[in-house]
Design a protein around this motif. Structure first.
Motif, mmCIF file in Angstrom:
data_model
loop_
_atom_site.group_PDB
_atom_site.id
_atom_site.type_symbol
_atom_site.label_atom_id
_atom_site.label_comp_id
_atom_site.label_asym_id
_atom_site.label_seq_id
_atom_site.Cartn_x
_atom_site.Cartn_y
_atom_site.Cartn_z
ATOM 1 N N LYS A 1 24.231 18.693 -0.609
ATOM 2 C CA LYS A 1 22.850 18.459 -0.190
ATOM 3 C C LYS A 1 22.504 17.030 -0.556
ATOM 4 O O LYS A 1 22.792 16.587 -1.670
ATOM 5 C CB LYS A 1 21.905 19.424 -0.890
ATOM 6 C CG LYS A 1 20.461 19.292 -0.434
ATOM 7 C CD LYS A 1 19.599 20.374 -1.060
ATOM 8 C CE LYS A 1 18.181 20.305 -0.516
ATOM 9 N NZ LYS A 1 17.351 21.404 -1.050
ATOM 10 N N ALA A 2 21.909 16.316 0.378
ATOM 11 C CA ALA A 2 21.510 14.923 0.144
ATOM 12 C C ALA A 2 20.035 14.756 0.452
ATOM 13 O O ALA A 2 19.565 15.213 1.497
ATOM 14 C CB ALA A 2 22.334 13.981 1.015
ATOM 15 N N LYS A 3 19.323 14.127 -0.458
ATOM 16 C CA LYS A 3 17.926 13.757 -0.232
ATOM 17 C C LYS A 3 17.885 12.245 -0.121
ATOM 18 O O LYS A 3 18.261 11.545 -1.055
ATOM 19 C CB LYS A 3 17.044 14.241 -1.377
ATOM 20 C CG LYS A 3 16.839 15.721 -1.372
ATOM 21 C CD LYS A 3 15.731 16.116 -2.308
ATOM 22 C CE LYS A 3 15.411 17.577 -2.094
ATOM 23 N NZ LYS A 3 14.142 17.940 -2.686
ATOM 24 N N LEU A 4 17.431 11.760 1.035
ATOM 25 C CA LEU A 4 17.413 10.333 1.324
ATOM 26 C C LEU A 4 15.986 9.871 1.577
ATOM 27 O O LEU A 4 15.176 10.612 2.126
ATOM 28 C CB LEU A 4 18.260 10.044 2.562
ATOM 29 C CG LEU A 4 19.705 10.546 2.527
ATOM 30 C CD1 LEU A 4 20.336 10.405 3.899
ATOM 31 C CD2 LEU A 4 20.486 9.810 1.482
ATOM 32 N N SER A 5 15.697 8.638 1.196
ATOM 33 C CA SER A 5 14.375 8.091 1.472
ATOM 34 C C SER A 5 14.461 6.578 1.602
ATOM 35 O O SER A 5 15.408 5.946 1.133
ATOM 36 C CB SER A 5 13.387 8.473 0.368
ATOM 37 O OG SER A 5 13.806 7.938 -0.868
ATOM 38 N N GLY A 6 13.444 6.026 2.237
ATOM 39 C CA GLY A 6 13.336 4.584 2.406
ATOM 40 C C GLY A 6 12.451 4.260 3.586
ATOM 41 O O GLY A 6 12.463 4.968 4.589
#
Length: 113
Positions: free
Chosen positions: A95-100
């Protein structure tokens, strides 16, 4: 949020390295894991991976979890949490949580068996 649930048997081709010396436990091949996970992310979503860095020296054992640093070509960054689903390091859930840039995205893939 992007969510997909798929078997990760493609990771079965990951090379596994055994530790040197009689008392060392087997370790996963982090470069092989990175390559396989990158391919799974890109084939299952519109996300293009710029870099994926997983730790070296992770024990090859069912239930072991580790985190990788993930950056996309769109500038999203985050952690990919990976769990080994078997003792041979051939099946993983992640599971990956990405932001930007005001965007947040969650990607995941779980082995069900």
């Amino acid at each position: 949020m992007v969510r997909f649930l798929v078997s990760v048997m493609a990771i079965a081709a990951i090379a596994i390295t055994a530790g040197c010396g009689g008392s060392s436990s087997a370790k996963i091949d982090s470069a092989g894991v990175e390559k396989a996970l990158k391919a799974r992310v890109e084939s299952s979503s519109s996300v293009k991976v710029q870099s994926l860095n997983c730790p070296d020296g992770v024990e090859q054992k069912k239930g072991i979890s580790f985190s990788c640093d993930l950056t996309t070509t769109e500038g999203l960054t985050g952690k990919m949490n990976v769990t080994q689903e078997d003792d041979t390091a051939s099946t993983f859930s992640w599971k990956a949580k990405l932001s930007g840039g005001g965007t947040t995205m969650t990607l995941s893939e779980s082995h069900t068996g």
